[in-house]
Design an enzyme around this catalytic site. Sequence first.
Site, PDB file in Angstrom:
ATOM      1  N   ASP A  22      29.376  24.852  50.687  1.00 52.29           N
ATOM      2  CA  ASP A  22      29.187  25.933  49.720  1.00 52.29           C
ATOM      3  C   ASP A  22      27.712  26.270  49.553  1.00 52.29           C
ATOM      4  OD1 ASP A  22      31.965  25.922  49.167  1.00 52.29           O
ATOM      5  OD2 ASP A  22      31.693  24.249  47.781  1.00 52.29           O
ATOM      6  N   GLU A 282      32.717  25.155  57.186  1.00 50.16           N
ATOM      7  CA  GLU A 282      32.388  26.527  57.565  1.00 50.16           C
ATOM      8  C   GLU A 282      30.981  26.677  58.131  1.00 50.16           C
ATOM      9  OE1 GLU A 282      31.795  30.777  55.220  1.00 50.16           O
ATOM     10  OE2 GLU A 282      33.529  29.546  54.742  1.00 50.16           O
TER      11      GLU A 282
END
Length: 379
Positions: A22, A282
């Site tokens: 994040d 990610e």
Amino acid sequence: MRPPLPALQWDVFCRVIDNFGDIGVCWRLVTQLASLGHRVRLWVDDASALTWMAPAGCPGVELRAWGSPPPSADEPAPDVMVEAFGCEIAPEFIAYSVYQSRADGQKPVWINLEYLSAESYVERTHRLPSPLLSGPAAGWTRWFFYPGFTPATGGLLREDDLMARRQAFDRTAWRQMHADAFGQCNDCPGPRWVSLFCYEPAALPELLQRSQARPTQLLVTPGRPTAAVQAAIDAAHLHDPNAALRAPGKLGQLCISYLPARTQTAFDDMLWACDLNFVRGEDSLVRALWAGQALVWQIYPQHDNAHHDKLWAFLDWLQAPESLRQFHATWNGLNTAPLQWPGDDTLAEWTACTVAARARLLTQDNLVAQLLGFVAEKR
């Protein structure tokens, strides 16, 4: 042709759920915006990872603690508000933004920056509006913005000079410097360099066992990967009786080095230097694609197994050969088939697959360029 945007005030909001993805994605986003002359306030509930990820900070980026008061009257109001990964902006900040917009007659562009996926819904929902029907911002519109791998999505984060830096990178010098520091593979003929950034895959003991068959330098990143490797070694009794296995160690022809925390730039260098990169989440997946080396992705597991479809969609887009699809299935626990450690020809096929995928991505505008175009359109 639309003229370039003037310098804008961006307020980016990030909640760190777990791990580092994040804050890693958000930090790359805000630093790229700042490099283009924009002002950024990054509101984050846990900025601790930035002490090693980006210890020097970034000019033009200001960190604000999540839940701290909105900007004061003498500070610039937001031109753009970005909710990263579906986090919700504090009601106090929304009320402040509404008040400011009434005073200057300009609403900020409100963007919900979503998670990365190759699934088909991304193209359908990218850039869709989400009208607010209640609250102080009733009548405003929040916009969905989806990163992605195809021209019909928002693209991926990529600095303008990234490929030039990648091309100028001296892999031989990097390896020599680190081989000297590790003191492990100097006596091995032509070791394969492998980086490991993972959660706790069930196939990890098998990976450690099979990678002993040929000279291999395994670079294990800190935190969960290091703990997982050491636990796997203990559980499977893989210890070399002739060497103590603790940072670094040796198992047959496998040399294991446990790395300290690295900056984002140093993490990229490691991916560029290795022949095979195991990545997770990610941010590291995207950086491994830009590296152009063979990669294996451990997707973040979800309790309802929704990550299975997400993984297959990515492998479909990647045009992964069958051997790479099978390896991903085993590595991600989708089956219990034996883990097939790639030979030289198979690894070359995996690398060619990544290089071809990167070439497709390079024909598309990067995420920041698309965000700037979108904001210019909506202002």
